[in-house]
Scaffold this motif. Structure first.
Motif, PDB file in Angstrom:
ATOM      1  N   LEU A 278       7.434   3.774   5.810  1.00  0.00           N
ATOM      2  CA  LEU A 278       6.189   4.469   5.492  1.00  0.00           C
ATOM      3  C   LEU A 278       4.990   3.522   5.554  1.00  0.00           C
ATOM      4  CD1 LEU A 278       7.549   6.607   2.530  1.00  0.00           C
ATOM      5  CD2 LEU A 278       6.711   7.511   4.713  1.00  0.00           C
ATOM      6  N   VAL A 279       5.151   2.333   4.995  1.00  0.00           N
ATOM      7  CA  VAL A 279       4.056   1.365   4.986  1.00  0.00           C
ATOM      8  C   VAL A 279       3.712   0.928   6.409  1.00  0.00           C
ATOM      9  CG1 VAL A 279       3.372  -0.949   4.240  1.00  0.00           C
ATOM     10  CG2 VAL A 279       4.522   0.582   2.635  1.00  0.00           C
ATOM     11  N   GLU A 280       4.726   0.710   7.231  1.00  0.00           N
ATOM     12  CA  GLU A 280       4.468   0.322   8.619  1.00  0.00           C
ATOM     13  C   GLU A 280       3.792   1.447   9.396  1.00  0.00           C
ATOM     14  OE1 GLU A 280       8.165  -1.057  10.245  1.00  0.00           O
ATOM     15  OE2 GLU A 280       8.026  -3.017   9.243  1.00  0.00           O
ATOM     16  N   GLY A 281       3.958   2.684   8.916  1.00  0.00           N
ATOM     17  CA  GLY A 281       3.289   3.814   9.551  1.00  0.00           C
ATOM     18  C   GLY A 281       1.873   4.023   9.056  1.00  0.00           C
ATOM     19  N   GLY A 282       1.428   3.186   8.108  1.00  0.00           N
ATOM     20  CA  GLY A 282       0.055   3.255   7.629  1.00  0.00           C
ATOM     21  C   GLY A 282      -0.126   3.860   6.247  1.00  0.00           C
ATOM     22  N   ILE A 283       0.957   4.270   5.605  1.00  0.00           N
ATOM     23  CA  ILE A 283       0.874   4.869   4.276  1.00  0.00           C
ATOM     24  C   ILE A 283       0.584   3.795   3.233  1.00  0.00           C
ATOM     25  CG2 ILE A 283       2.142   6.160   2.521  1.00  0.00           C
ATOM     26  CD1 ILE A 283       1.367   7.806   4.994  1.00  0.00           C
ATOM     27  N   ARG A 284      -0.313   4.093   2.299  1.00  0.00           N
ATOM     28  CA  ARG A 284      -0.702   3.113   1.281  1.00  0.00           C
ATOM     29  C   ARG A 284      -0.511   3.615  -0.150  1.00  0.00           C
ATOM     30  NH1 ARG A 284       0.238   0.486   4.714  1.00  0.00           N
ATOM     31  NH2 ARG A 284      -0.975  -1.046   5.886  1.00  0.00           N
ATOM     32  N   ILE A 285       0.088   4.808  -0.291  1.00  0.00           N
ATOM     33  CA  ILE A 285       0.427   5.350  -1.604  1.00  0.00           C
ATOM     34  C   ILE A 285       1.861   5.863  -1.536  1.00  0.00           C
ATOM     35  CG2 ILE A 285      -0.238   6.943  -3.451  1.00  0.00           C
ATOM     36  CD1 ILE A 285      -2.892   7.375  -1.953  1.00  0.00           C
ATOM     37  N   LEU A 286       2.690   5.460  -2.490  1.00  0.00           N
ATOM     38  CA  LEU A 286       4.078   5.907  -2.537  1.00  0.00           C
ATOM     39  C   LEU A 286       4.328   6.584  -3.880  1.00  0.00           C
ATOM     40  CD1 LEU A 286       5.816   2.699  -1.083  1.00  0.00           C
ATOM     41  CD2 LEU A 286       5.112   4.759   0.172  1.00  0.00           C
ATOM     42  N   GLU A 287       4.573   7.895  -3.848  1.00  0.00           N
ATOM     43  CA  GLU A 287       4.892   8.639  -5.070  1.00  0.00           C
ATOM     44  C   GLU A 287       6.396   8.855  -5.138  1.00  0.00           C
ATOM     45  OE1 GLU A 287       4.679  13.097  -6.977  1.00  0.00           O
ATOM     46  OE2 GLU A 287       3.362  12.634  -5.291  1.00  0.00           O
ATOM     47  N   VAL A 288       7.047   8.197  -6.067  1.00  0.00           N
ATOM     48  CA  VAL A 288       8.490   8.331  -6.246  1.00  0.00           C
ATOM     49  C   VAL A 288       8.743   9.326  -7.368  1.00  0.00           C
ATOM     50  CG1 VAL A 288      10.650   7.153  -6.752  1.00  0.00           C
ATOM     51  CG2 VAL A 288       8.824   5.938  -5.533  1.00  0.00           C
ATOM     52  N   THR A 289       9.383  10.433  -7.049  1.00  0.00           N
ATOM     53  CA  THR A 289       9.624  11.438  -8.072  1.00  0.00           C
ATOM     54  C   THR A 289      10.776  11.016  -8.982  1.00  0.00           C
ATOM     55  OG1 THR A 289      11.289  12.751  -6.885  1.00  0.00           O
ATOM     56  CG2 THR A 289       8.969  13.175  -6.373  1.00  0.00           C
ATOM     57  N   LEU A 290      10.744  11.507 -10.199  1.00  0.00           N
ATOM     58  CA  LEU A 290      11.832  11.248 -11.139  1.00  0.00           C
ATOM     59  C   LEU A 290      12.812  12.415 -11.151  1.00  0.00           C
ATOM     60  CD1 LEU A 290       9.972   9.535 -14.125  1.00  0.00           C
ATOM     61  CD2 LEU A 290      10.788   8.577 -11.961  1.00  0.00           C
ATOM     62  N   ARG A 291      12.961  13.046 -10.001  1.00  0.00           N
ATOM     63  CA  ARG A 291      13.898  14.174  -9.869  1.00  0.00           C
ATOM     64  C   ARG A 291      15.340  13.711  -9.796  1.00  0.00           C
ATOM     65  NH1 ARG A 291      10.704  17.297  -4.956  1.00  0.00           N
ATOM     66  NH2 ARG A 291       8.700  17.581  -6.036  1.00  0.00           N
ATOM     67  N   THR A 292      15.554  12.447  -9.458  1.00  0.00           N
ATOM     68  CA  THR A 292      16.915  11.926  -9.382  1.00  0.00           C
ATOM     69  C   THR A 292      17.056  10.722 -10.313  1.00  0.00           C
ATOM     70  OG1 THR A 292      16.610  10.224  -7.655  1.00  0.00           O
ATOM     71  CG2 THR A 292      16.841  12.517  -6.917  1.00  0.00           C
ATOM     72  N   GLU A 293      18.278  10.329 -10.555  1.00  0.00           N
ATOM     73  CA  GLU A 293      18.556   9.212 -11.457  1.00  0.00           C
ATOM     74  C   GLU A 293      18.089   7.877 -10.885  1.00  0.00           C
ATOM     75  OE1 GLU A 293      22.772   8.358 -11.829  1.00  0.00           O
ATOM     76  OE2 GLU A 293      23.145   9.411  -9.930  1.00  0.00           O
ATOM     77  N   HIS A 294      17.753   7.852  -9.607  1.00  0.00           N
ATOM     78  CA  HIS A 294      17.375   6.598  -8.962  1.00  0.00           C
ATOM     79  C   HIS A 294      15.859   6.366  -8.937  1.00  0.00           C
ATOM     80  CE1 HIS A 294      21.523   6.559  -7.755  1.00  0.00           C
ATOM     81  NE2 HIS A 294      21.373   7.637  -7.010  1.00  0.00           N
ATOM     82  N   GLY A 295      15.082   7.299  -9.485  1.00  0.00           N
ATOM     83  CA  GLY A 295      13.631   7.208  -9.381  1.00  0.00           C
ATOM     84  C   GLY A 295      13.030   5.971 -10.014  1.00  0.00           C
ATOM     85  N   LEU A 296      13.414   5.688 -11.260  1.00  0.00           N
ATOM     86  CA  LEU A 296      12.826   4.536 -11.955  1.00  0.00           C
ATOM     87  C   LEU A 296      13.190   3.227 -11.263  1.00  0.00           C
ATOM     88  CD1 LEU A 296      13.444   5.625 -15.654  1.00  0.00           C
ATOM     89  CD2 LEU A 296      11.237   5.522 -14.476  1.00  0.00           C
ATOM     90  N   GLY A 297      14.444   3.095 -10.857  1.00  0.00           N
ATOM     91  CA  GLY A 297      14.852   1.892 -10.145  1.00  0.00           C
ATOM     92  C   GLY A 297      14.125   1.731  -8.826  1.00  0.00           C
ATOM     93  N   ALA A 298      13.853   2.856  -8.157  1.00  0.00           N
ATOM     94  CA  ALA A 298      13.145   2.807  -6.878  1.00  0.00           C
ATOM     95  C   ALA A 298      11.720   2.316  -7.064  1.00  0.00           C
ATOM     96  CB  ALA A 298      13.151   4.189  -6.230  1.00  0.00           C
ATOM     97  N   ILE A 299      11.062   2.755  -8.128  1.00  0.00           N
ATOM     98  CA  ILE A 299       9.700   2.293  -8.396  1.00  0.00           C
ATOM     99  C   ILE A 299       9.693   0.781  -8.580  1.00  0.00           C
ATOM    100  CG2 ILE A 299       7.811   2.352 -10.075  1.00  0.00           C
ATOM    101  CD1 ILE A 299       8.607   5.314 -10.580  1.00  0.00           C
ATOM    102  N   HIS A 300      10.643   0.282  -9.343  1.00  0.00           N
ATOM    103  CA  HIS A 300      10.733  -1.163  -9.581  1.00  0.00           C
ATOM    104  C   HIS A 300      10.939  -1.916  -8.265  1.00  0.00           C
ATOM    105  CE1 HIS A 300      11.586  -4.860 -11.713  1.00  0.00           C
ATOM    106  NE2 HIS A 300      12.725  -4.980 -11.063  1.00  0.00           N
ATOM    107  N   GLN A 301      11.839  -1.415  -7.422  1.00  0.00           N
ATOM    108  CA  GLN A 301      12.105  -2.066  -6.140  1.00  0.00           C
ATOM    109  C   GLN A 301      10.875  -2.050  -5.233  1.00  0.00           C
ATOM    110  OE1 GLN A 301      16.103   0.182  -5.436  1.00  0.00           O
ATOM    111  NE2 GLN A 301      16.153  -1.579  -4.084  1.00  0.00           N
ATOM    112  N   LEU A 302      10.212  -0.923  -5.165  1.00  0.00           N
ATOM    113  CA  LEU A 302       9.061  -0.802  -4.275  1.00  0.00           C
ATOM    114  C   LEU A 302       7.894  -1.662  -4.728  1.00  0.00           C
ATOM    115  CD1 LEU A 302       9.224   3.040  -3.595  1.00  0.00           C
ATOM    116  CD2 LEU A 302       9.669   1.218  -1.932  1.00  0.00           C
ATOM    117  N   ARG A 303       7.697  -1.779  -6.034  1.00  0.00           N
ATOM    118  CA  ARG A 303       6.622  -2.634  -6.531  1.00  0.00           C
ATOM    119  C   ARG A 303       6.841  -4.082  -6.112  1.00  0.00           C
ATOM    120  NH1 ARG A 303       3.161  -2.331 -10.538  1.00  0.00           N
ATOM    121  NH2 ARG A 303       2.353  -4.071  -9.327  1.00  0.00           N
ATOM    122  N   ARG A 304       8.090  -4.520  -6.183  1.00  0.00           N
ATOM    123  CA  ARG A 304       8.418  -5.902  -5.818  1.00  0.00           C
ATOM    124  C   ARG A 304       8.319  -6.115  -4.309  1.00  0.00           C
ATOM    125  NH1 ARG A 304      11.490  -9.061  -9.389  1.00  0.00           N
ATOM    126  NH2 ARG A 304      12.693  -9.879  -7.648  1.00  0.00           N
TER     127      ARG A 304
END
Length: 218
Positions: A40-66
């Motif tokens: 997504l970032v390589e395609g030019g996206i600069r905002i990433l909204e990770v939903t908490l609809r799944t159990e992996h949402g919080l971990g994904a936010i942590h990974q993406l921030r890093r």
């Protein structure tokens, strides 16, 4: 009654001003997080909204921030103050809700991560407006009246801006963004599950780039 600070408003305005498209990300497999974010970032996206609809949402936010400190990473589908706290704890830079409650609106006034409250009616909007909120998510956009509803909102609420989400497609995003009270649009078309499962990261990059290019002046 407490009111939203100017700082919080500037923060959410900075988020919405970073990119006209906000991908709605639901992670089914933790191994997909970084490759999807990179696509997504390589395609030019600069905002990433990770939903908490799944159990992996919080971990994904942590990974993406890093992994991508240069873009905004936040939590979507936040439905209570406890989830709000959890999202902040893993580094979410903004919070998006599908609807509003007095608890969420009040919590957002003093939270570290700014809140973009979800509304579908003028009554819900007035709840947030009374507390100083002027930026809202309009959800579910297509079901709740779409472009016609947003045009109608501009009459009684000329100083309110929206990020509509829900049912918006690549072909209709530009129509929404042509409205003066729409600052960005969100959608799942940027993260098609079949391409994610196939590991077609190049295809997702191309889709993001094409979606942005199709917006022209936006």
């Amino acid at each position: 009654m407490s009111r939203l600070s100017t700082q919080h408003r500037h923060q959410i305005q900075s988020v919405l001003g970073a990119c006209p498209l906000v991908p709605v990300i639901s992670i089914q497999d933790p191994d997909h997080v970084v490759p999807l974010g990179r696509a997504l970032v390589e395609g030019g996206i600069r905002i990433l909204e990770v939903t908490l609809r799944t159990e992996h949402g919080l971990g994904a936010i942590h990974q993406l921030r890093r992994a991508f400190p240069e873009v905004w990473v936040g939590a979507g589908t936040v439905v209570g103050a406890n989830q709000y706290r959890q999202a902040e704890a893993v580094g979410a830079q903004f919070i998006i809700t599908p609807g509003v409650t007095a608890e969420l609106l009040e919590f957002g006034l003093t939270a570290h991560a700014p809140l973009l409250p979800g509304v579908s009616t003028t009554s819900e909007m007035m709840m947030g407006y009374a507390m100083g909120y002027r930026e809202f998510k309009f959800f579910p956009a297509e079901v709740a009246g779409g472009i016609a509803a947003l045009k109608a909102f501009s009459g009684p609420f000329p100083d309110v801006s929206f990020c509509p989400t829900g049912g918006i497609r690549q072909e209709t995003a530009g129509d929404y963004l042509a409205l003066p009270n729409v600052k960005a649009v969100g959608g799942t078309w940027l993260t098609p599950q079949d391409r994610i499962e196939a590991g077609d990261w190049a295809g997702i990059t191309e889709l993001a780039a094409a979606s942005l290019k199709g917006l022209g002046q936006f």
